[in-house]
Motif scaffolding. Structure first.
Motif, PDB file in Angstrom:
ATOM      1  N   TYR A  79       0.833  -1.202   0.000  1.00  0.00           N
ATOM      2  CA  TYR A  79       0.000   0.000   0.000  1.00  0.00           C
ATOM      3  C   TYR A  79       0.869   1.253   0.000  1.00  0.00           C
ATOM      4  O   TYR A  79       0.668   2.165  -0.808  1.00  0.00           O
ATOM      5  CB  TYR A  79      -0.926  -0.003   1.226  1.00  0.00           C
ATOM      6  CG  TYR A  79      -1.719   1.267   1.379  1.00  0.00           C
ATOM      7  CD1 TYR A  79      -2.936   1.422   0.742  1.00  0.00           C
ATOM      8  CD2 TYR A  79      -1.249   2.312   2.176  1.00  0.00           C
ATOM      9  CE1 TYR A  79      -3.673   2.585   0.878  1.00  0.00           C
ATOM     10  CE2 TYR A  79      -1.978   3.486   2.315  1.00  0.00           C
ATOM     11  CZ  TYR A  79      -3.189   3.621   1.669  1.00  0.00           C
ATOM     12  OH  TYR A  79      -3.908   4.779   1.802  1.00  0.00           O
ATOM     13  N   TRP A  80       1.860   1.308   0.892  1.00  0.00           N
ATOM     14  CA  TRP A  80       2.707   2.502   0.988  1.00  0.00           C
ATOM     15  C   TRP A  80       3.621   2.638  -0.221  1.00  0.00           C
ATOM     16  O   TRP A  80       3.912   3.753  -0.667  1.00  0.00           O
ATOM     17  CB  TRP A  80       3.498   2.501   2.301  1.00  0.00           C
ATOM     18  CG  TRP A  80       2.610   2.882   3.437  1.00  0.00           C
ATOM     19  CD1 TRP A  80       2.224   2.096   4.484  1.00  0.00           C
ATOM     20  CD2 TRP A  80       1.937   4.134   3.621  1.00  0.00           C
ATOM     21  NE1 TRP A  80       1.368   2.781   5.293  1.00  0.00           N
ATOM     22  CE2 TRP A  80       1.172   4.035   4.796  1.00  0.00           C
ATOM     23  CE3 TRP A  80       1.906   5.326   2.910  1.00  0.00           C
ATOM     24  CZ2 TRP A  80       0.390   5.089   5.274  1.00  0.00           C
ATOM     25  CZ3 TRP A  80       1.123   6.372   3.385  1.00  0.00           C
ATOM     26  CH2 TRP A  80       0.378   6.252   4.551  1.00  0.00           C
ATOM     27  N   ARG A  81       4.067   1.532  -0.761  1.00  0.00           N
ATOM     28  CA  ARG A  81       4.876   1.583  -1.982  1.00  0.00           C
ATOM     29  C   ARG A  81       4.052   2.176  -3.126  1.00  0.00           C
ATOM     30  O   ARG A  81       4.520   3.028  -3.871  1.00  0.00           O
ATOM     31  CB  ARG A  81       5.355   0.166  -2.318  1.00  0.00           C
ATOM     32  CG  ARG A  81       6.551   0.128  -3.225  1.00  0.00           C
ATOM     33  CD  ARG A  81       7.076  -1.298  -3.411  1.00  0.00           C
ATOM     34  NE  ARG A  81       7.447  -1.912  -2.146  1.00  0.00           N
ATOM     35  CZ  ARG A  81       6.957  -3.053  -1.667  1.00  0.00           C
ATOM     36  NH1 ARG A  81       6.069  -3.737  -2.350  1.00  0.00           N
ATOM     37  NH2 ARG A  81       7.354  -3.531  -0.525  1.00  0.00           N
ATOM     38  N   HIS A  82       2.807   1.741  -3.227  1.00  0.00           N
ATOM     39  CA  HIS A  82       1.908   2.274  -4.256  1.00  0.00           C
ATOM     40  C   HIS A  82       1.650   3.762  -4.018  1.00  0.00           C
ATOM     41  O   HIS A  82       1.683   4.563  -4.962  1.00  0.00           O
ATOM     42  CB  HIS A  82       0.590   1.501  -4.257  1.00  0.00           C
ATOM     43  CG  HIS A  82      -0.439   2.070  -5.170  1.00  0.00           C
ATOM     44  ND1 HIS A  82      -0.363   1.959  -6.537  1.00  0.00           N
ATOM     45  CD2 HIS A  82      -1.565   2.779  -4.911  1.00  0.00           C
ATOM     46  CE1 HIS A  82      -1.404   2.576  -7.075  1.00  0.00           C
ATOM     47  NE2 HIS A  82      -2.142   3.086  -6.112  1.00  0.00           N
ATOM     48  N   ARG A  83       1.374   4.153  -2.780  1.00  0.00           N
ATOM     49  CA  ARG A  83       1.124   5.567  -2.462  1.00  0.00           C
ATOM     50  C   ARG A  83       2.342   6.421  -2.813  1.00  0.00           C
ATOM     51  O   ARG A  83       2.195   7.523  -3.330  1.00  0.00           O
ATOM     52  CB  ARG A  83       0.797   5.755  -0.973  1.00  0.00           C
ATOM     53  CG  ARG A  83      -0.544   5.310  -0.554  1.00  0.00           C
ATOM     54  CD  ARG A  83      -1.714   6.071  -1.151  1.00  0.00           C
ATOM     55  NE  ARG A  83      -1.496   7.485  -1.277  1.00  0.00           N
ATOM     56  CZ  ARG A  83      -2.037   8.237  -2.238  1.00  0.00           C
ATOM     57  NH1 ARG A  83      -2.830   7.703  -3.134  1.00  0.00           N
ATOM     58  NH2 ARG A  83      -1.796   9.517  -2.304  1.00  0.00           N
ATOM     59  N   ARG A  84       3.542   5.914  -2.537  1.00  0.00           N
ATOM     60  CA  ARG A  84       4.749   6.674  -2.856  1.00  0.00           C
ATOM     61  C   ARG A  84       4.857   6.883  -4.364  1.00  0.00           C
ATOM     62  O   ARG A  84       5.167   7.980  -4.823  1.00  0.00           O
ATOM     63  CB  ARG A  84       5.995   5.964  -2.330  1.00  0.00           C
ATOM     64  CG  ARG A  84       7.257   6.804  -2.523  1.00  0.00           C
ATOM     65  CD  ARG A  84       8.492   6.157  -1.951  1.00  0.00           C
ATOM     66  NE  ARG A  84       8.757   4.931  -2.685  1.00  0.00           N
ATOM     67  CZ  ARG A  84       9.185   3.804  -2.126  1.00  0.00           C
ATOM     68  NH1 ARG A  84       9.401   3.730  -0.844  1.00  0.00           N
ATOM     69  NH2 ARG A  84       9.399   2.741  -2.868  1.00  0.00           N
ATOM     70  N   SER A  85       4.551   5.856  -5.144  1.00  0.00           N
ATOM     71  CA  SER A  85       4.591   5.993  -6.604  1.00  0.00           C
ATOM     72  C   SER A  85       3.571   7.013  -7.088  1.00  0.00           C
ATOM     73  O   SER A  85       3.877   7.844  -7.944  1.00  0.00           O
ATOM     74  CB  SER A  85       4.307   4.653  -7.285  1.00  0.00           C
ATOM     75  OG  SER A  85       5.286   3.721  -6.962  1.00  0.00           O
ATOM     76  N   ASP A  87       2.295   9.503  -5.353  1.00  0.00           N
ATOM     77  CA  ASP A  87       2.739  10.823  -4.906  1.00  0.00           C
ATOM     78  C   ASP A  87       3.866  11.360  -5.784  1.00  0.00           C
ATOM     79  O   ASP A  87       3.888  12.549  -6.122  1.00  0.00           O
ATOM     80  CB  ASP A  87       3.196  10.789  -3.448  1.00  0.00           C
ATOM     81  CG  ASP A  87       2.035  10.563  -2.482  1.00  0.00           C
ATOM     82  OD1 ASP A  87       0.865  10.722  -2.909  1.00  0.00           O
ATOM     83  OD2 ASP A  87       2.298  10.223  -1.321  1.00  0.00           O
ATOM     84  N   GLU A  88       4.816  10.492  -6.143  1.00  0.00           N
ATOM     85  CA  GLU A  88       5.914  10.925  -7.010  1.00  0.00           C
ATOM     86  C   GLU A  88       5.391  11.359  -8.373  1.00  0.00           C
ATOM     87  O   GLU A  88       5.846  12.359  -8.933  1.00  0.00           O
ATOM     88  CB  GLU A  88       6.940   9.804  -7.180  1.00  0.00           C
ATOM     89  CG  GLU A  88       7.796   9.582  -5.960  1.00  0.00           C
ATOM     90  CD  GLU A  88       8.701   8.368  -6.090  1.00  0.00           C
ATOM     91  OE1 GLU A  88       8.696   7.699  -7.145  1.00  0.00           O
ATOM     92  OE2 GLU A  88       9.418   8.083  -5.111  1.00  0.00           O
ATOM     93  N   TYR A  89       4.426  10.630  -8.912  1.00  0.00           N
ATOM     94  CA  TYR A  89       3.862  10.980 -10.205  1.00  0.00           C
ATOM     95  C   TYR A  89       3.100  12.301 -10.115  1.00  0.00           C
ATOM     96  O   TYR A  89       3.220  13.159 -10.980  1.00  0.00           O
ATOM     97  CB  TYR A  89       2.945   9.865 -10.716  1.00  0.00           C
ATOM     98  CG  TYR A  89       2.413  10.139 -12.098  1.00  0.00           C
ATOM     99  CD1 TYR A  89       3.262  10.103 -13.201  1.00  0.00           C
ATOM    100  CD2 TYR A  89       1.082  10.469 -12.297  1.00  0.00           C
ATOM    101  CE1 TYR A  89       2.787  10.371 -14.471  1.00  0.00           C
ATOM    102  CE2 TYR A  89       0.607  10.732 -13.561  1.00  0.00           C
ATOM    103  CZ  TYR A  89       1.458  10.682 -14.645  1.00  0.00           C
ATOM    104  OH  TYR A  89       0.992  10.951 -15.900  1.00  0.00           O
ATOM    105  N   CYS A  94       2.782  18.164 -11.114  1.00  0.00           N
ATOM    106  CA  CYS A  94       2.734  19.534 -10.584  1.00  0.00           C
ATOM    107  C   CYS A  94       3.984  20.303 -10.983  1.00  0.00           C
ATOM    108  O   CYS A  94       3.911  21.473 -11.362  1.00  0.00           O
ATOM    109  CB  CYS A  94       2.592  19.519  -9.066  1.00  0.00           C
ATOM    110  SG  CYS A  94       0.979  18.940  -8.515  1.00  0.00           S
ATOM    111  N   LYS A  95       5.130  19.651 -10.918  1.00  0.00           N
ATOM    112  CA  LYS A  95       6.384  20.295 -11.301  1.00  0.00           C
ATOM    113  C   LYS A  95       6.364  20.653 -12.786  1.00  0.00           C
ATOM    114  O   LYS A  95       6.816  21.724 -13.186  1.00  0.00           O
ATOM    115  CB  LYS A  95       7.556  19.358 -10.996  1.00  0.00           C
ATOM    116  CG  LYS A  95       8.915  19.965 -11.245  1.00  0.00           C
ATOM    117  CD  LYS A  95      10.004  18.980 -10.857  1.00  0.00           C
ATOM    118  CE  LYS A  95      11.357  19.513 -11.272  1.00  0.00           C
ATOM    119  NZ  LYS A  95      12.409  18.543 -11.026  1.00  0.00           N
TER     120      LYS A  95
END
Length: 175
Positions: A79-85, A87-89, A94-95
């Motif tokens: 779950y957290w690995r997926h959330r990190r991906s 969030d990075e995307y 946004c960048k």
């Protein structure tokens, strides 16, 4: 094999369902300590027991509690690995908006899908079929190999080659 639970245990379905009923709130509280969303916590707890029931591993009354917490921990990591991906995307998007200042600098979902389809069309028929089954239908390598009556390693190699080709194609097209 599709939709069928395979369960090999010395304790049986009843013991697992009883454990689920009596420890559901405890496991949910364990997950909620690590997440903030109650719905996600409930999903994870249910997935824990689905995985246990379909694992095909030998389970005893002694190993069941340890297995439950191990599977729970692994699903939390996923779950957290997926959330990190995600969030990075989102950060990347946004960048990109901040850097270029307009929406035209980022491809739309439709444009990305069209590019992906063009890339898939460049693959051989067997690679296309395996890639689509994996990406669009969410099938695992073992499920694909069963459905197509191919060896596991053959499917794994074809899927790997298809992914490499698609990655290279998309990189070239988006550069």
């Amino acid at each position: 094999m599709e939709g069928k639970l395979v369960f090999h245990s010395s304790i049986g379905y009843e013991a697992v369902t009883e454990y689920y009923s009596s420890h559901y709130e405890e496991i949910k509280a364990f997950v909620l300590k690590r997440l903030s969303c109650e719905e996600d916590a409930e999903d994870i707890v249910q997935n824990v027991f689905l995985r246990i029931l379909s694992s095909g591993k030998m389970i005893t009354e002694t190993t069941l509690p340890c297995l439950v917490y191990t599977v729970t921990r692994n699903l939390l990591y996923d779950y957290w690995r997926h959330r990190r991906s995600v969030d990075e995307y989102e950060h990347y998007l946004c960048k990109s908006f901040d850097t270029y200042g307009d929406m035209e600098s980022v491809y739309s979902a439709q444009e990305m899908t069209e590019l992906l389809e063009k890339g898939i069309a460049r693959l051989s028929n067997s690679h296309q079929m395996i890639y689509r089954m994996n990406v669009y239908e969410g099938m695992k390598v073992s499920e694909i190999s069963d459905k197509l009556s191919l060896k596991y390693k053959s499917v794994e190699n074809r899927l790997g080659a298809a992914r490499r080709n698609i990655r290279e194609y998309m990189s070239r097209m988006l550069a």
